[in-house]
Write a protein that holds these residues in place. Structure first.
Motif: not given
Length: 429
Positions: A80-82, A203-205, A246-252, A264-266
């Motif tokens: 987690n980044t932030q 990611i779902y969480l 944090s969600l964007f980081n999980l996608y990556e 992801e797009a939404e």
């Protein structure tokens, strides 16, 4: 005074000035790093939602590819980044074994202290709870980590589902519900971080927690006149941006080739819509730079195209395209982010029609209400709040006379007005 003596004095004076200047430069060279470091450190540690930590973002994306859960030997940093940066410790990741939503030790202690939220009280007793009601509180500082105090992924999933189900409660105000869920979801993110869980279930969480903050962003705004609610709204926005990061980081971290997760797009489009404000930089970087890092499938998605079109029509003042696009394509989550700016676009439309219309042909409120997605009765009130008068024709139809010189924005802002189609958006959620 002799000429040679005067020359010596001037020479000595010049030498002293040169030496003084050199000492100043040397001192500045030494002090400059000391002056820069505190400011940069204070910015990165600032609780504002606009702070960004790019090194951690990139290093996480590199470390996490293709990994479900890290073992102590595979990583020494949490992903987690932030949000969880202020709860980090130097412990290695562990695997939680707590079977309940709240560790038994914490529940018993809070029962003794009568530190139970209204949702945790058994039969309303402030000193008694149960494993089915108590939920682990967020603790900023972790002095020690014990596996029995950390919930595994399956328990965290059940906990989040339980918390989100409380949003449908009618027994308590949304502010009370939000205060409880706000704290307990931070605790969920903390347990995910302590175990360094970065798989698709995480990611779902995170998607569920982002939804909570987005809906709260919309609902809390309806009570912004209360200073306490305004503070909750600000804190919610802060956690929204952190959770979204944090969600964007999980996608990556879970990226496989050009595969795009279902939602992801939404969720990426929500970040774009957060820039509708004139000075908005939710993550502290230019939007163009952020676009350059998106994967092509996300960038070309219909959700991202919608967000970019809304942003463009908002900044260009194209109110017709703004409302037409919103009516045709917006999801409920996207509407929740856009809602604070809708009345501004409506006011712009009134201004254009008022100053650009033909004086002998008043504008029918019924037609205008459809364009601005607002009830006709609410539109009449909206016109009045902008200093514009309305009238009626012989058939009783409401009209807006143009060329009125009294148009102005209300000093205290706009009240909450209807939005046609909102119930359909809510059913999507």
């Amino acid at each position: 005074m002799s000429e040679s003596h005067l020359t010596g004095i001037l020479t000595q004076s010049t030498t002293n000035k040169i030496e003084e200047r050199e000492r100043y430069r040397a001192g500045a060279a030494i002090m400059e790093p000391r002056q820069r470091n505190p400011s940069s450190a204070s910015f990165s540690q600032s609780p504002r939602p606009y702070a960004t930590h790019h090194p951690k973002v990139s290093s996480f994306a590199h470390r996490g590819r293709g990994r479900g859960k890290a073992t102590p030997s595979s990583t020494s940093h949490s992903y987690n980044t932030q949000d969880d940066a202020d709860t980090q410790s130097n412990f290695e990741p562990l695997e939680g074994v707590c079977p309940y939503m709240c560790p038994e030790r914490e529940r018993i202690q809070r029962e003794k202290l009568r530190d139970l939220a209204v949702f945790e009280r058994l039969n309303g007793n402030p000193g008694k709870s149960s494993p089915a009601l108590a939920v682990k509180k967020f603790c900023r500082t972790i002095s020690s980590k014990c596996a029995s105090d950390v919930r595994p992924l399956t328990v965290l999933e059940d906990t989040l589902n339980y918390l989100l189900s409380l949003l449908e409660s009618k027994e308590h105000s949304f502010e009370v519900i939000h205060d409880f869920v706000f704290d307990r979801t931070r605790s969920i993110r903390q347990d995910l971080t302590m175990q360094n869980i970065v798989n698709k279930k995480a990611i779902y969480l995170y998607e569920g927690m982002v939804k909570f903050h987005v809906v709260s962003h919309h609902k809390l705004r309806c009570s912004m006149s209360d200073p306490n609610i305004a503070s909750l709204h600000h804190l919610n926005m802060e956690q929204l941006t952190k959770t979204l990061t944090s969600l964007f980081n999980l996608y990556e971290a879970n990226r496989n080739s050009n595969y795009v997760h279902e939602k992801e797009a939404e969720f990426h489009s929500l970040y774009v819509l957060l820039h509708l404000g004139s000075h908005s930089k939710p993550m502290g970087e230019p939007l163009s730079l952020w676009f350059s890092r998106l994967s092509p499938p996300v960038l070309k998605s219909k959700e991202m195209q919608f967000a970019r079109r809304i942003l463009r029509s908002f900044r260009l003042g194209n109110y017709k395209d703004f409302f037409c696009t919103t009516a045709a394509q917006a999801s409920y989550l996207q509407y929740c982010i856009m809602e604070p700016y809708i009345n501004d676009v409506r006011a712009l439309a009134l201004s254009c029609i008022n100053f650009g219309g033909y004086k002998l042909h008043p504008y029918p409120l019924f037609d205008l209400s459809k364009q601005l997605m607002i009830k006709e009765s609410d539109l009449e009130s909206f016109c009045n709040s902008c200093g514009l008068e309305t009238c009626s024709d012989e058939s009783g139809n409401k009209l807006l006379p143009t060329k009125q010189a009294t148009f102005s924005h209300p000093k205290d802002g706009f009240q909450s007005y209807s939005f046609l189609g909102l119930q359909e958006y809510e059913r999507q959620f």
